[in-house]
Design a protein around this motif. Structure first.
Motif, PDB file in Angstrom:
ATOM      1  N   GLU A 258     -35.573  -7.423  16.298  1.00  0.00           N
ATOM      2  CA  GLU A 258     -36.774  -6.299  15.845  1.00  0.00           C
ATOM      3  C   GLU A 258     -36.626  -6.062  14.576  1.00  0.00           C
ATOM      4  O   GLU A 258     -37.867  -5.967  13.637  1.00  0.00           O
ATOM      5  CB  GLU A 258     -36.858  -5.203  16.617  1.00  0.00           C
ATOM      6  CG  GLU A 258     -37.090  -5.220  18.109  1.00  0.00           C
ATOM      7  CD  GLU A 258     -37.089  -3.933  18.879  1.00  0.00           C
ATOM      8  OE1 GLU A 258     -37.590  -2.821  18.376  1.00  0.00           O
ATOM      9  OE2 GLU A 258     -36.269  -3.796  19.713  1.00  0.00           O
ATOM     10  N   GLY A 259     -35.436  -5.671  13.878  1.00  0.00           N
ATOM     11  CA  GLY A 259     -35.141  -5.720  12.346  1.00  0.00           C
ATOM     12  C   GLY A 259     -35.732  -6.764  11.433  1.00  0.00           C
ATOM     13  O   GLY A 259     -36.246  -6.481  10.419  1.00  0.00           O
ATOM     14  N   ARG A 260     -35.481  -7.828  11.920  1.00  0.00           N
ATOM     15  CA  ARG A 260     -35.795  -8.923  11.414  1.00  0.00           C
ATOM     16  C   ARG A 260     -37.420  -8.863  11.023  1.00  0.00           C
ATOM     17  O   ARG A 260     -38.116  -9.306  10.169  1.00  0.00           O
ATOM     18  CB  ARG A 260     -35.103 -10.311  11.806  1.00  0.00           C
ATOM     19  CG  ARG A 260     -33.817 -10.450  11.447  1.00  0.00           C
ATOM     20  CD  ARG A 260     -33.206 -11.669  12.121  1.00  0.00           C
ATOM     21  NE  ARG A 260     -31.632 -12.019  11.967  1.00  0.00           N
ATOM     22  CZ  ARG A 260     -31.062 -12.722  12.569  1.00  0.00           C
ATOM     23  NH1 ARG A 260     -31.397 -13.364  13.726  1.00  0.00           N
ATOM     24  NH2 ARG A 260     -29.894 -13.104  12.127  1.00  0.00           N
ATOM     25  N   GLU A 261     -38.096  -9.004  12.319  1.00  0.00           N
ATOM     26  CA  GLU A 261     -39.592  -8.921  12.474  1.00  0.00           C
ATOM     27  C   GLU A 261     -40.032  -7.722  11.432  1.00  0.00           C
ATOM     28  O   GLU A 261     -41.100  -7.738  10.924  1.00  0.00           O
ATOM     29  CB  GLU A 261     -40.084  -8.712  13.885  1.00  0.00           C
ATOM     30  CG  GLU A 261     -39.681  -9.942  14.726  1.00  0.00           C
ATOM     31  CD  GLU A 261     -39.869  -9.726  15.951  1.00  0.00           C
ATOM     32  OE1 GLU A 261     -40.342  -8.693  16.458  1.00  0.00           O
ATOM     33  OE2 GLU A 261     -39.689 -10.780  17.068  1.00  0.00           O
ATOM     34  N   LEU A 262     -39.485  -6.577  11.646  1.00  0.00           N
ATOM     35  CA  LEU A 262     -40.145  -5.358  10.862  1.00  0.00           C
ATOM     36  C   LEU A 262     -39.772  -5.415   9.327  1.00  0.00           C
ATOM     37  O   LEU A 262     -40.453  -4.496   8.520  1.00  0.00           O
ATOM     38  CB  LEU A 262     -39.320  -4.047  11.615  1.00  0.00           C
ATOM     39  CG  LEU A 262     -39.984  -3.987  12.972  1.00  0.00           C
ATOM     40  CD1 LEU A 262     -39.080  -2.769  13.681  1.00  0.00           C
ATOM     41  CD2 LEU A 262     -41.464  -3.592  13.127  1.00  0.00           C
ATOM     42  N   ALA A 263     -38.747  -5.860   9.062  1.00  0.00           N
ATOM     43  CA  ALA A 263     -38.386  -5.857   7.445  1.00  0.00           C
ATOM     44  C   ALA A 263     -39.430  -5.973   6.470  1.00  0.00           C
ATOM     45  O   ALA A 263     -39.539  -5.227   5.380  1.00  0.00           O
ATOM     46  CB  ALA A 263     -37.001  -6.883   7.087  1.00  0.00           C
ATOM     47  N   ASP A 264     -40.373  -7.023   6.577  1.00  0.00           N
ATOM     48  CA  ASP A 264     -41.177  -7.249   5.481  1.00  0.00           C
ATOM     49  C   ASP A 264     -42.313  -6.007   5.468  1.00  0.00           C
ATOM     50  O   ASP A 264     -42.705  -5.575   4.431  1.00  0.00           O
ATOM     51  CB  ASP A 264     -42.108  -8.685   5.656  1.00  0.00           C
ATOM     52  CG  ASP A 264     -41.118  -9.912   5.627  1.00  0.00           C
ATOM     53  OD1 ASP A 264     -40.260  -9.618   4.623  1.00  0.00           O
ATOM     54  OD2 ASP A 264     -41.580 -10.839   5.992  1.00  0.00           O
ATOM     55  N   GLY A 265     -42.689  -5.460   6.720  1.00  0.00           N
ATOM     56  CA  GLY A 265     -43.449  -4.349   6.628  1.00  0.00           C
ATOM     57  C   GLY A 265     -43.040  -3.136   6.358  1.00  0.00           C
ATOM     58  O   GLY A 265     -43.853  -2.386   5.845  1.00  0.00           O
ATOM     59  N   LEU A 266     -41.632  -2.919   6.288  1.00  0.00           N
ATOM     60  CA  LEU A 266     -41.094  -1.698   5.815  1.00  0.00           C
ATOM     61  C   LEU A 266     -40.672  -1.936   4.396  1.00  0.00           C
ATOM     62  O   LEU A 266     -40.523  -0.645   3.651  1.00  0.00           O
ATOM     63  CB  LEU A 266     -39.812  -1.303   6.784  1.00  0.00           C
ATOM     64  CG  LEU A 266     -40.102  -0.993   8.212  1.00  0.00           C
ATOM     65  CD1 LEU A 266     -38.845  -0.847   8.843  1.00  0.00           C
ATOM     66  CD2 LEU A 266     -40.830   0.404   8.160  1.00  0.00           C
TER      67      LEU A 266
END
Length: 277
Positions: free
Chosen positions: A264-272
């Motif tokens: 999840e962290g990898r998926e969310l990183a760009d958005g955050l």
């Protein structure tokens, strides 16, 4: 200059693993949450805050969740089961709406419950924390006075040892023993707000990593945004929730919850990224 707060919420052993996974996954993509100006940890989040600021690398923190030879020693509850605790909360939240009264009722349960020996539980917390001294970086641990129901905010200036503070913040009422601070029993800081996001008031950007949500988090986030803060809340996805299962206090949840969190962290990183950096 914009200020940032990292809020780490409660969620049991599964929550500890998921939080470690999330922050590791974000770091995999170049987003380091340790750059926060303030870290606020409640229950599982107090453990992860101490772990995160211990000086260990993200890889080392992640390995402590997923590698059996590095996992901390855990205990099985001897009194109330997790299912019985959930039933207690459901009844209490139906009967009582005042958060202060909820904390007092929880304190009554915590002070009278049959649990493991306090020294045994403290040894578990010691094994979870790589370092037993408070970090230099601003870090606040949330606990609750089991007699009055008042919140107790603990940090490196409070005179309370880090292990004691984290043990108090993780003292789930009915499951684990209360922790004495200055001769007063204390219990889990996640009663009834599991994240205590409101404590990040005054910061420009607030990242809330919440393994579990509660009935109060929306109004706490609304208070922050109403005061001008930008707030991002990250909660477990389907894979993580499946890993949590029906008992977030089960040590068997650690590896799958951590792995799901990292993904999840990898998926969310760009958005955050634009929010945090």
């Amino acid at each position: 200059m914009s200020t940032r707060a990292l809020v780490l919420g409660g969620g049991g052993i599964a929550g500890i693993a998921w939080l470690n996974g999330i922050v590791t996954g974000l770091a995999d993509r170049g987003l380091d949450v340790r750059q926060a100006d303030q870290v606020i940890g409640t229950s599982a989040g107090s453990t992860v805050g101490a772990q995160l600021l211990s000086g260990l690398s993200y890889a080392e923190l992640f390995h402590r969740q997923v590698r059996p030879d590095q996992q901390s020693r855990e205990l099985a509850p001897v009194g109330m089961t997790t299912a019985e605790l959930f039933a207690f909360w459901e009844t209490l939240l139906t009967e009582v709406s005042d958060p202060a009264e909820i904390r007092r009722r929880a304190g009554e349960l915590a002070r009278t419950a049959r649990t493991v020996a306090p020294a045994e539980r403290l040894a578990v917390i010691e094994s979870r924390l790589p370092v037993h001294d408070w970090p230099q970086q601003p870090f606040t641990v949330v606990a609750v006075d089991a007699v009055t129901g008042d919140y107790r905010l603990l940090d490196r200036t409070s005179g309370v040892p880090l292990v004691t503070a984290v043990a108090a913040s993780c003292a789930v009422p009915g499951i684990w023993p209360t922790v004495e601070i200055d001769g007063v029993p204390h219990l889990d800081g996640g009663v009834p707000s599991i994240s205590n996001a409101r404590l990040a008031a005054g910061f420009d950007r607030v990242l809330v990593l919440a393994p579990m949500l509660d009935a109060f988090y929306e109004q706490e986030v609304a208070r922050l945004t109403g005061a001008g803060a930008r707030v991002e809340v990250v909660t477990p996805g389907e894979a993580a929730l499946a890993a949590f299962g029906g008992d977030p206090l089960d040590p068997a949840t650690r590896t799958p919850a951590a792995e799901a969190g990292r993904a999840e962290g990898r998926e969310l990183a760009d958005g955050l990224r634009s929010f945090w950096t």
